[in-house]
Design an enzyme around this catalytic site. Structure first.
Site, PDB file in Angstrom:
ATOM      1  N   TYR A 210     -25.906  33.543  29.456  1.00 55.07           N
ATOM      2  CA  TYR A 210     -25.738  32.752  28.242  1.00 55.07           C
ATOM      3  C   TYR A 210     -27.114  32.245  27.810  1.00 55.07           C
ATOM      4  O   TYR A 210     -27.736  31.445  28.502  1.00 55.07           O
ATOM      5  CB  TYR A 210     -24.798  31.574  28.482  1.00 55.07           C
ATOM      6  CG  TYR A 210     -23.337  31.930  28.406  1.00 55.07           C
ATOM      7  CD1 TYR A 210     -22.573  31.594  27.295  1.00 55.07           C
ATOM      8  CD2 TYR A 210     -22.722  32.624  29.445  1.00 55.07           C
ATOM      9  CE1 TYR A 210     -21.228  31.925  27.226  1.00 55.07           C
ATOM     10  CE2 TYR A 210     -21.374  32.964  29.387  1.00 55.07           C
ATOM     11  CZ  TYR A 210     -20.634  32.607  28.279  1.00 55.07           C
ATOM     12  OH  TYR A 210     -19.304  32.938  28.205  1.00 55.07           O
ATOM     13  N   HIS A 397      -9.443  33.903  21.577  1.00 52.44           N
ATOM     14  CA  HIS A 397     -10.478  34.333  22.516  1.00 52.44           C
ATOM     15  C   HIS A 397     -10.062  34.160  23.974  1.00 52.44           C
ATOM     16  O   HIS A 397      -9.707  33.067  24.413  1.00 52.44           O
ATOM     17  CB  HIS A 397     -11.759  33.523  22.262  1.00 52.44           C
ATOM     18  CG  HIS A 397     -12.909  33.912  23.140  1.00 52.44           C
ATOM     19  ND1 HIS A 397     -13.572  35.120  23.008  1.00 52.44           N
ATOM     20  CD2 HIS A 397     -13.516  33.268  24.168  1.00 52.44           C
ATOM     21  CE1 HIS A 397     -14.541  35.192  23.904  1.00 52.44           C
ATOM     22  NE2 HIS A 397     -14.529  34.084  24.619  1.00 52.44           N
TER      23      HIS A 397
END
Length: 638
Positions: A210, A397
Site C-alpha cells: 500500500y 468491495h
C-alpha cells in the site's frame, strides 16, 4: 461542394456506420470490432442490439464464468434477405446446441458494408430454467464470438468455428451501469483538470504493498465542484494496480513542506503530515471506468473548510514478486467553477478492516460477514440540519474469497429493497454501480453490508486486512448532501470476541497493534494452547459444516464496536462500543422473476433488401433514413 461533402458524410454515417436503430440508455464494447446496446423496456423485458464487423454469424451469451460452460447463448446471422437468431446453450467449451424452447425475439437485422447488426428482445427471467440465465443486478460475464461467413444450410453447425482470435469475454452490469446520457458533463460548464498520480514509484518486490503519497489540491480563490474522476493506469501495469482511495486531510497547512509529494508505506510509521488524512473522499477499483457525478452534484473544493491536501493510496498487487515495476498511476479529476446544486460525498461503509475482528474459517462454501453504517451514526451525522441523504451510486468491495455482496437498506426493524446486490461478485471487475432509482436514506435508517465468501479451498483461517490475501467487506456509498463523516463501519467487539474464542486477555501476549495486525501475531501464554499463536490454535480445531454455521451465527449476533468519523472526529452522540446488531423483524423478499409464455419470432425479413454478388445491403429503416435526409437537404442545400 462543402455542403455536398457534409451530406455525403451524413448518408455514410447513417447507412454504413454503427449507429443503433434507436436511442439506448446503455452501451458496451464487444472486443475491438463491435458494440452492444441495451434498454430496459419495462419490469420484464430488455431490448438489445449488437453490431459486429463481420459478414458472418454472431454469437454471444451470458455466462457464470469467463467461458462457455453453462452459458445462455444466442447466435444470429443475415443471409439473403432474412435475419435469423437462435437461442442456445453450452455444457462445455464446444458447439452450443439449440434450446428446445426459443425464448428470444428478433426485431431487426442488417448486413451493411462489412457490419452485421442484430436487434432482439428477451425477458429478464430465465424462461427455460434448465438452460436460460436471468438478467439481474449481478456482475455478468458477456461472452462473444463471430464467424467470417454465414451457415451454408439453415443453421450453424460444429464446422462454423470462430477460430482462435474471433472470440472474447468481458464483465458488465446491465441493470446498474452508467447510462449513456450521464457519460458527459453538463453542457456549457467550464472544465478544468488536475492529476493526483504516484509519479515514478518503484514497486517493492512484495506480493502486496500500500503506497501513500501526499498531494495538494489546486489553489483556488472560490468554490468549485469536481464532476468527473478518471483512472490513469500506467500502460503495462494494469495487473498491478488493484485499487485507489483518495483520503482528504484535516489540516490546512503542513508541518513540513517537504512532506508534499513524498511517498511512504501506508499504515506503518506514517510521517506526521499524513496522520490526519483519514477522510475517505473517492475510490476506484480494478475494472472500473471513468466516474461521472450526476448533473445535480459535485465534490466541493476551494471553499472555506474544504480540503487543501489529500493522500493517494494505491493498493499494488504483485503476486509474482517482480522487482522492476515503475508506476505513475493515479486519478485525473475534472472540476468546474459552475457550481451544481449539491455537494456530493462518499461514505466507506461495512465491516471495519482489521485482522483481529474479521476472521473467516476454512472449508465454508458460503460464510457471511456483516458490517453496518448504523442508525446511531447516521442520525448523529445528520443532526438537526439535514433531513435525509440521497444515494446515487455505490462500489462494492471484497477480495479473493468474495462471491457475493449486498448493500442492505434498513428502516428501523424493516428491511427495504437492497441498494445494490451482486451475487456474482468478481474481484477483477469492481465498477461503480449507478442506481437506476436514487435511494433516500432518512433519520432512523441504517445500512448493512453483507459479504458471502467461499473458503472451501483454504486449509486455515483467512483474516480481514489490507492484503489481497486478506479479506474486506465494504461498500463505498456516493450520496448528497455531504455529512460530517466518511467512515461508518462496525465489527464484533474485540473484548467479546476473545472470550468467545476461549481465551482471556491475560492468556495472550499482545504486541503493538497496527492496521496490518492479525491473530497470527498474538501468542498464547497459558492453557492447552500455550506456545501457539491464536491463528494456529484456531486452525487446529475441527471446522465441520455445523461448527462453521454456529460460529457464523454467533459472530453475526455479537455486539459491535463502531467507527463513525471524518478524520478521527466523531459526531456528538455516537456510541463507539457494544453496539447491538440490527434487529430485522421484517425481511425484504425479492420479487420472483417469472416468464410470460410467448412464441417469439426468430427470423425477420428485411425491407427493401438489395442483394449483390460481392456484398449485400439490408436496411430496414429506410423510411426514417429518407425522412432525415429530406430535413438535412432543406437545411444545407441552396
Amino acid at each position: 461542394m462543402f455542403k455536398l461533402f457534409i451530406l455525403s458524410c451524413f448518408i455514410g454515417a447513417l447507412v454504413y456506420g454503427q449507429s443503433p436503430t434507436m436511442s439506448y440508455s446503455h452501451r458496451a464494447s464487444v472486443g475491438v470490432n463491435g458494440s452492444l446496446f441495451w434498454e430496459l423496456i419495462n419490469a420484464t423485458h430488455i431490448t438489445m442490439e449488437i453490431h459486429v464487423q463481420t459478414t458472418g454469424w454472431i454469437g454471444f451469451g451470458i455466462s457464470p464464468n469467463p467461458n462457455m460452460v453453462n452459458a445462455d447463448i444466442y447466435v444470429g446471422w443475415v443471409k439473403g434477405c432474412t435475419g435469423y437468431i437462435t437461442d442456445r446453450h453450452a455444457t462445455a467449451d464446444s458447439f452450443p446446441p439449440k434450446d428446445t424452447q426459443q425464448d428470444i425475439e428478433l426485431l431487426a437485422a442488417s448486413e451493411t458494408n462489412g457490419w452485421t447488426m442484430l436487434k432482439f428482445r428477451r425477458q429478464l427471467a430465465a424462461c427455460e430454467t434448465t438452460f436460460d440465465r436471468p438478467i439481474t443486478e449481478d456482475t455478468l460475464k458477456l461472452i462473444w464470438a463471430y464467424g467470417t461467413s454465414d451457415p451454408i444450410g439453415t443453421d450453424i453447425v460444429a464446422g462454423n468455428y470462430h477460430g482462435i482470435t474471433n472470440r472474447g469475454t468481458q464483465n458488465f452490469i446491465p441493470l446498474q451501469s452508467i447510462p449513456i446520457s450521464q457519460q458527459t458533463t453538463v453542457p456549457g460548464e467550464t472544465l478544468l483538470t488536475f492529476d493526483f498520480v504516484n509519479s515514478a514509484f518503484a514497486l517493492p518486490a512484495v506480493d502486496t504493498y500500500y503506497s501513500c503519497r501526499l498531494l495538494a489540491f489546486p489553489t483556488l480563490s472560490s468554490k468549485h465542484h469536481i464532476v468527473k474522476i478518471e483512472p490513469m493506469i500506467t500502460s503495462g501495469n494494469e495487473l498491478y494496480v488493484h485499487h485507489m482511495v483518495l483520503y482528504i486531510c484535516s489540516q490546512q497547512t503542513l508541518q513540513a513542506s517537504s512532506s508534499l509529494g513524498t511517498t511512504t508505506q501506508c499504515y506503518t510509521n506514517l510521517p506526521t503530515d499524513f496522520e490526519t488524512c483519514q477522510g475517505v473522499y473517492m475510490a476506484w477499483a480494478i475494472g472500473g471506468q471513468s466516474f461521472y457525478l450526476p448533473r445535480e452534484a459535485g465534490f466541493s473544493i476551494g471553499a472555506t473548510g474544504d480540503p487543501k491536501f489529500a493522500v493517494l493510496e494505491i493498493h499494488y498487487d504483485n503476486p509474482t514478486i517482480r522487482s522492476n515495476v515503475v508506476d505513475s498511476s493515479g486519478l485525473k479529476l475534472t472540476y468546474t467553477p459552475n457550481l451544481r446544486a449539491n455537494d456530493a460525498a462518499m461514505i466507506q461503509a461495512g465491516r471495519t478492516v482489521f485482522g483481529l475482528t474479521h476472521i473467516i474459517p476454512p472449508g465454508a462454501p458460503a460464510y457471511k460477514s456483516y458490517g453496518e453504517c448504523t442508525q446511531n451514526c447516521l442520525e448523529s451525522a445528520m443532526g438537526t440540519s439535514i433531513n435525509n441523504i440521497t444515494v446515487f451510486a455505490t462500489l462494492l468491495h471484497s477480495h479473493l474469497l468474495g462471491k457475493a455482496i449486498s448493500l442492505k437498506h434498513l428502516r428501523g426493524t424493516t428491511e427495504l429493497k437492497p441498494i445494490a446486490v451482486d451475487n456474482s461478485y468478481d474481484f477483477n471487475f469492481q465498477e461503480n454501480r449507478y442506481l437506476p432509482e436514487y435511494r433516500v436514506v432518512k433519520p432512523g435508517d441504517s445500512l448493512q453490508v453483507v459479504c458471502t465468501y467461499n473458503s472451501e479451498g483454504k486449509t486455515g483461517f483467512t483474516s480481514g486486512g489490507l492484503g489481497t490475501s486478506n479479506e474486506m467487506c465494504l461498500a463505498f456509498v456516493f450520496y448528497y448532501p455531504q455529512l460530517p463523516i466518511t467512515n461508518c463501519a462496525t465489527a464484533p467487539s474485540f473484548q467479546l470476541l476473545v472470550p468467545y474464542l476461549g481465551y482471556s486477555l491475560s492468556d495472550l501476549r499482545l504486541p503493538t497493534l497496527n492496521a496490518y495486525s492479525s491473530f497470527a501475531e498474538i501468542n498464547i501464554t497459558s492453557g492447552t494452547d500455550a506456545g501457539m499463536n491464536v491463528l494456529q490454535a484456531l486452525n487446529n480445531r475441527t471446522w465441520s459444516a455445523t461448527n462453521i454455521a454456529t460460529f457464523n451465527n454467533d459472530i453475526k449476533n455479537m455486539q459491535r464496536d463502531q467507527e463513525c468519523h471524518k478524520n478521527a472526529v466523531t459526531p456528538a452522540g455516537v456510541v463507539t462500543s457494544l453496539v447491538p446488531p440490527p434487529n430485522i423483524t421484517t425481511a425484504y423478499v425479492a420479487p420472483t422473476l417469472t416468464c410470460n409464455p410467448s412464441t417469439p419470432a426468430v427470423t425477420q425479413p428485411l425491407q427493401n433488401c438489395i442483394t449483390g454478388s460481392a456484398n449485400s445491403l439490408q436496411f430496414p429503416y429506410h423510411g426514417m433514413l429518407f425522412s432525415w435526409l429530406a430535413v438535412i437537404m432543406k437545411l444545407i442545400l441552396p
